[in-house]
Design a protein around this motif. Structure first.
Motif, mmCIF file in Angstrom:
data_model
loop_
_atom_site.group_PDB
_atom_site.id
_atom_site.type_symbol
_atom_site.label_atom_id
_atom_site.label_comp_id
_atom_site.label_asym_id
_atom_site.label_seq_id
_atom_site.Cartn_x
_atom_site.Cartn_y
_atom_site.Cartn_z
ATOM 1 N N LEU A 115 0.830 -1.192 0.000
ATOM 2 C CA LEU A 115 0.000 0.000 0.000
ATOM 3 C C LEU A 115 0.870 1.250 0.000
ATOM 4 C CD1 LEU A 115 -2.576 -1.103 2.710
ATOM 5 C CD2 LEU A 115 -2.866 -1.165 0.231
ATOM 6 N N ASP A 144 -0.989 -3.791 7.081
ATOM 7 C CA ASP A 144 -1.954 -4.875 7.023
ATOM 8 C C ASP A 144 -1.286 -6.141 6.485
ATOM 9 O OD1 ASP A 144 -4.288 -6.303 7.172
ATOM 10 O OD2 ASP A 144 -5.492 -4.718 6.300
ATOM 11 N N VAL A 145 -1.981 -7.246 6.672
ATOM 12 C CA VAL A 145 -1.448 -8.518 6.206
ATOM 13 C C VAL A 145 -1.379 -8.515 4.678
ATOM 14 C CG1 VAL A 145 -1.742 -11.014 6.334
ATOM 15 C CG2 VAL A 145 -2.730 -9.554 8.091
ATOM 16 N N ALA A 146 -0.226 -8.902 4.136
ATOM 17 C CA ALA A 146 -0.123 -9.126 2.688
ATOM 18 C C ALA A 146 0.106 -10.613 2.501
ATOM 19 C CB ALA A 146 1.037 -8.350 2.102
ATOM 20 N N TYR A 147 -0.530 -11.169 1.492
ATOM 21 C CA TYR A 147 -0.327 -12.579 1.224
ATOM 22 C C TYR A 147 0.601 -12.732 0.028
ATOM 23 C CZ TYR A 147 -3.969 -13.308 4.607
ATOM 24 O OH TYR A 147 -4.700 -13.318 5.772
ATOM 25 N N TYR A 156 2.958 -15.681 -2.352
ATOM 26 C CA TYR A 156 2.892 -17.082 -2.756
ATOM 27 C C TYR A 156 4.192 -17.489 -3.401
ATOM 28 C CZ TYR A 156 -1.884 -15.932 -1.952
ATOM 29 O OH TYR A 156 -3.039 -15.503 -1.346
ATOM 30 N N THR A 189 -5.158 -11.935 12.729
ATOM 31 C CA THR A 189 -5.833 -12.305 11.488
ATOM 32 C C THR A 189 -4.945 -13.209 10.633
ATOM 33 O OG1 THR A 189 -7.121 -10.275 11.441
ATOM 34 C CG2 THR A 189 -6.797 -11.374 9.339
ATOM 35 N N MET A 229 -10.641 -6.264 18.903
ATOM 36 C CA MET A 229 -10.138 -5.685 17.667
ATOM 37 C C MET A 229 -10.813 -4.393 17.265
ATOM 38 S SD MET A 229 -9.797 -9.219 15.571
ATOM 39 C CE MET A 229 -8.295 -10.164 15.751
ATOM 40 N N VAL A 235 -19.083 -4.608 11.920
ATOM 41 C CA VAL A 235 -17.654 -4.886 11.864
ATOM 42 C C VAL A 235 -17.313 -6.091 12.745
ATOM 43 C CG1 VAL A 235 -15.410 -3.924 12.545
ATOM 44 C CG2 VAL A 235 -17.054 -2.511 11.306
ATOM 45 N N THR A 236 -16.300 -6.839 12.345
ATOM 46 C CA THR A 236 -15.780 -7.919 13.178
ATOM 47 C C THR A 236 -14.938 -7.279 14.283
ATOM 48 O OG1 THR A 236 -15.673 -9.361 11.246
ATOM 49 C CG2 THR A 236 -14.388 -10.034 13.177
ATOM 50 N N ARG A 257 -4.532 -12.804 -5.334
ATOM 51 C CA ARG A 257 -3.603 -11.969 -4.578
ATOM 52 C C ARG A 257 -2.203 -11.960 -5.170
ATOM 53 N NH1 ARG A 257 -5.747 -14.267 1.128
ATOM 54 N NH2 ARG A 257 -7.265 -12.647 1.633
ATOM 55 N N ALA A 315 -2.776 -8.160 -3.054
ATOM 56 C CA ALA A 315 -2.203 -9.036 -2.020
ATOM 57 C C ALA A 315 -2.694 -8.655 -0.634
ATOM 58 C CB ALA A 315 -0.684 -8.980 -2.069
ATOM 59 N N LYS A 316 -3.229 -7.450 -0.528
ATOM 60 C CA LYS A 316 -3.659 -6.928 0.772
ATOM 61 C C LYS A 316 -5.147 -7.084 0.998
ATOM 62 C CE LYS A 316 0.176 -4.952 2.239
ATOM 63 N NZ LYS A 316 0.727 -4.952 3.588
ATOM 64 N N ARG A 354 -8.917 -8.549 1.516
ATOM 65 C CA ARG A 354 -9.553 -9.694 2.137
ATOM 66 C C ARG A 354 -10.347 -10.503 1.111
ATOM 67 N NH1 ARG A 354 -6.647 -8.177 5.905
ATOM 68 N NH2 ARG A 354 -7.404 -7.050 7.701
ATOM 69 N N PRO A 395 -8.466 0.451 2.426
ATOM 70 C CA PRO A 395 -7.524 -0.555 2.942
ATOM 71 C C PRO A 395 -7.253 -0.446 4.436
ATOM 72 C CG PRO A 395 -6.452 0.942 1.373
ATOM 73 C CD PRO A 395 -7.915 1.234 1.328
ATOM 74 N N GLN A 428 -10.131 -2.365 6.758
ATOM 75 C CA GLN A 428 -10.560 -3.723 6.430
ATOM 76 C C GLN A 428 -10.917 -4.494 7.700
ATOM 77 O OE1 GLN A 428 -9.046 -5.577 2.752
ATOM 78 N NE2 GLN A 428 -7.087 -4.992 3.570
ATOM 79 N N ARG A 429 -11.946 -5.329 7.573
ATOM 80 C CA ARG A 429 -12.328 -6.150 8.718
ATOM 81 C C ARG A 429 -11.314 -7.269 8.913
ATOM 82 N NH1 ARG A 429 -18.737 -6.972 7.241
ATOM 83 N NH2 ARG A 429 -19.318 -4.804 7.606
ATOM 84 N N PRO A 430 -11.032 -7.578 10.164
ATOM 85 C CA PRO A 430 -10.191 -8.755 10.390
ATOM 86 C C PRO A 430 -10.901 -9.982 9.808
ATOM 87 C CG PRO A 430 -10.598 -7.564 12.443
ATOM 88 C CD PRO A 430 -11.488 -6.954 11.407
ATOM 89 N N GLU A 431 -10.163 -10.865 9.187
ATOM 90 C CA GLU A 431 -10.781 -12.070 8.606
ATOM 91 C C GLU A 431 -10.106 -13.279 9.244
ATOM 92 O OE1 GLU A 431 -12.643 -11.885 4.557
ATOM 93 O OE2 GLU A 431 -10.750 -12.856 4.113
ATOM 94 N N SER A 458 -8.638 -16.101 -4.279
ATOM 95 C CA SER A 458 -7.588 -15.217 -3.759
ATOM 96 C C SER A 458 -6.246 -15.921 -3.619
ATOM 97 C CB SER A 458 -7.989 -14.695 -2.371
ATOM 98 O OG SER A 458 -8.982 -13.724 -2.480
#
Lengths: 414, 302
Positions: free
Chosen positions: A59, A70-73, A75, A100, A322, A406-407, B137, B144-145, B147, B160, B163-166, B187
């Motif tokens: 970002l 934030d989490v980036a995934y 591979y 998360t 959270m 929201v969660t 992603r 990649a960021k 959800r 961004p 975002q809600r925790p997943e 994803s």
């Protein structure tokens, strides 16, 4: 070939993104256009080396601030495994993002800066690993280049961490000294640390045995959706579509539907697209058919009779809070466990835990963002669950604020 | 015990089916966004696995920019006929006319940005509360960021930082009226995973994914199909080359790659040895800036 999902945890300056960048780069999982892009951005750096951390900070705000928010995934694949990396922020402010990323992981890599040893953040990351019952922990002692690749420094950190691991009941811990910046012990064993006799980090990741637990005793199937074609040809077709959370289901097995308690037997099992099979196992998505016409709908759990899970209206949970709004006793939320949702009220906040010192503070007035708390919940109707430590796939849940949608919390049912 | 273990493609498939069924269980009015590319064709295949012998609990929706490859449109119509599901098509052309939008100018003037307007109008027209898309992603770093259940506000914007925790595999699709959720079942798939799955499941694809002769102009190292939608200048070098498409987007902003790969097997070996990423090699629209995708998503893009 199987999948290994892992998370990397480290704080702002531990070199976490560099470690991932190095892992991707040295295992040849980076393409030249991606490399060219980060080379352009690394130009301002004086030493002329490319900044591998730029590969993961996706970002604009992250690149500007040089931190992971934030989490980036990410591979990558080797001939042995497909890897899914959750690159999560380590800063306390983003604990929820780390939880998360960790919730789906089979393994966590905890980075420790060799110059600093076990720090506050190491304790926090390890606590989260412990709460989530992470099957495997790799402690990577990074920046070994800055301590002259000293075996003594490394050994002292290992001894120090082992004490913490014992305190937190983390029993599968592997240690490795690395320099992410120079790629030492990342993909290849490094000549800079001949005293280290273990595998490289990639070697560990490729060979670690991950128990994708098939719990033969506890069979759980969460109903998501009822398939009813209602056509002439398939007039009586009624299939319960869902996911096998754990265990093995076979044609002819005796089942109980919870929370109603209705019983029947499995008449047929279908995998994708209506293909009939005799047995299916976790984590397959399947369709079950019952011999008797009983009422089953989304949110129900179908279990084998040999082990019936608990159903209760009062739950004791460890909660990772959270939301920016505080958690107060008496607040009402929706509790979601897999595909079930039920209204719940916070009865009591038993304690909050200082995530850095691991000290418990009993009966706090409220819970705040990123707090780890023990609470008791009362639900509007009985919920079907297992204790997280026995069966994580049916022992975790989320809290949803019904006004904001929201969660707001991650629940680990005791 | 060890025999009860899923292969990685089975695990990915099972994850995607689970996500599809969560959409069916949680939403009133979902839709599947279908572009005619391999990722959305894979989505359709996964939806068949999730819901057959029942019908899809959603229509397919195609946002037609008017700049599509004719082969992709032909394929779309045949697929829809074969699976007997509902298709809704909305055209960017109409939005441009009724809303008097200004089209991009230049050599490769693209409607990529304008299609967001048509998408958001379509979401509003039908009241869709969830839109399933084929984004992955591994494609791009903003993606990649994101959800798997990505909440968009009434303007379709991705935020961004909010975002809600997943957690675990639990998806929270609760939204306020006017908001919608973008759902990305694949994803966690990479380009190679998609192709290996296409091979295993014998999924049919539009012909342009395979090597063919095409009139292209070479521009800054990329090969762009000659069509009525791009401006040809006198200095342009046009030649017929053996190419295939690695991604299928608009004719204006998708580049072809030189390739002899005429079967899925060939394509898989080509991808394994390639040195460039999928979007880097074929997408002209991502080159504008470092944050091109992030900005488009914030504006309501897929």
């Amino acid at each position: 070939m199987d999948i290994l999902r892992f998370i990397t945890a480290g704080s702002v300056d531990d070199g976490k993104s560099t470690l991932i960048g190095r892992l991707l780069y040295d295992s040849k999982n980076i393409m030249i256009d991606q490399l060219a892009a980060i080379e352009r951005q690394s130009k301002h750096k004086e030493d002329g080396d490319i900044d591998l951390a730029l590969l993961t900070d996706g970002l604009r705000a992250e690149r500007e601030q040089g931190i992971t928010i934030d989490v980036a995934y990410k591979y990558f694949t080797t001939p042995k495994r497909k890897f899914i990396i959750a690159d999560a922020p380590g800063h306390i402010q983003y604990t929820r993002n780390m939880v998360t990323g960790a919730s789906n992981a089979d393994l966590i890599i905890i980075l420790i800066d060799a110059r600093n040893g076990v720090a506050e953040q190491t304790r926090r990351h390890s606590l989260i690993a412990s709460l989530l019952h992470m099957p495997q922990v790799i402690v990577a002692v990074n920046k070994m280049d800055l301590v002259a690749y000293s075996q003594d420094v490394y050994n002292n950190i290992v001894i120090e961490y082992a004490k913490l691991a014992k305190l937190l009941d983390l029993d599968q811990v592997t240690y490795i000294p690395v320099s992410a910046l120079y790629g030492d012990n990342i993909v290849e064993r490094a000549s800079s640390m001949p005293w280290y006799e273990g595998e490289s980090l990639l070697g560990l990741l490729e060979n670690v045995e991950v128990q994708k637990l098939i719990n033969h005793d506890k069979a759980r199937f969460a109903v998501q959706y009822v398939i009813r074609p209602q056509t002439q040809a398939l007039h009586d077709y009624r299939g319960y579509a869902g996911k096998i959370l754990s265990g093995i289901y076979r044609k002819g097995d005796d089942i109980t539907v919870l929370p109603s308690g209705a019983t029947s037997t499995i008449k047929a099992i279908e995998t994708g697209g209506g293909t009939s099979v005799d047995e299916a196992f976790a984590p397959q998505a399947v369709v079950l058919h019952t011999a008797d016409d009983i009422d089953i709908s989304r949110g129900d759990v179908i279990v084998l009779n040999k082990d019936i899970p608990k159903a209760a209206r009062e739950l004791e949970i460890l909660l990772c809070w959270m939301d920016n709004k505080p958690l107060l006793a008496g607040n009402k939320y929706l509790l979601q466990i897999n595909s079930t949702r039920v209204k719940a009220v916070i009865k009591d906040i038993v304690y909050s835990m200082d995530v850095n010192s691991l000290q418990k503070n009993y009966h706090p007035e409220k819970g705040e963002l990123n707090d780890i708390l023990k609470v008791t919940l009362k639900t509007a109707s009985p919920v079907v669950y297992d204790s997280y430590k026995d069966l994580p796939v049916n022992g975790g849940g989320i809290l949803i604020d019904e006004t904001s949608n929201v969660t707001v919390g991650a629940c680990i049912i005791q | 015990m060890s025999t009860y273990r899923l292969d990685y493609l089975d695990e990915l498939e099972s994850e995607a089916i689970h996500i599809f069924r969560e959409v069916a269980g949680q939403f009133e009015k979902p839709a599947l966004l279908f572009s005619g590319g391999k990722d959305s064709i894979t989505l359709v295949h996964l939806a068949l696995k999730a819901f057959r012998p029942g019908k899809f609990p959603f229509p397919l929706v195609h946002i037609d920019t008017g700049h599509n490859f004719p082969e992709a449109l032909l394929f779309r119509d045949e697929l829809v006929k074969q699976i007997d599901e509902k298709l809704i098509v909305r055209c960017v052309e109409d939005t441009i006319r009724t809303k008097q939008l200004t089209e991009q100018k230049g050599k490769f003037a693209s409607r990529n940005q304008l299609q967001t307007y048509t998408l958001l109008d379509t979401i509003q027209e039908f009241g869709f509360d969830a839109c399933i898309g084929g984004a992955r992603r591994d494609e791009e770093k903003a993606r990649a960021k994101e959800r798997i259940f990505s909440v968009r506000d009434e303007f379709g914007q991705w935020e961004p930082k909010r975002q809600r925790p997943e957690l675990w595999n639990m998806y929270n699709g609760k939204i306020h009226k006017g908001e919608n959720v973008r759902v990305f079942p694949i994803s966690n798939w990479t380009e190679l995973d998609i192709w290996n799955y296409i091979r295993r499941e014998k999924i049919a694809l539009p012909s342009i994914y395979f090597s063919h002769d095409r009139e292209v102009l070479e521009y800054e190292g990329q090969y762009v199909a000659v069509s009525d939608f791009i401006r040809i200048d006198e200095t342009d070098v046009i030649a017929t080359r053996k190419v295939r498409y690695r991604t299928v987007g608009d004719m204006t902003c998708t580049a072809a790659v030189l390739s002899d790969a005429s079967t899925v097997e060939d394509i898989i070996s080509e991808i394994i040895t390639t040195k460039t990423s999928e979007r880097g090699e074929t997408r002209i629209d991502d080159r504008f800036s470092e944050a091109a995708m992030e900005d488009r998503k914030k504006n309501g893009y897929f």
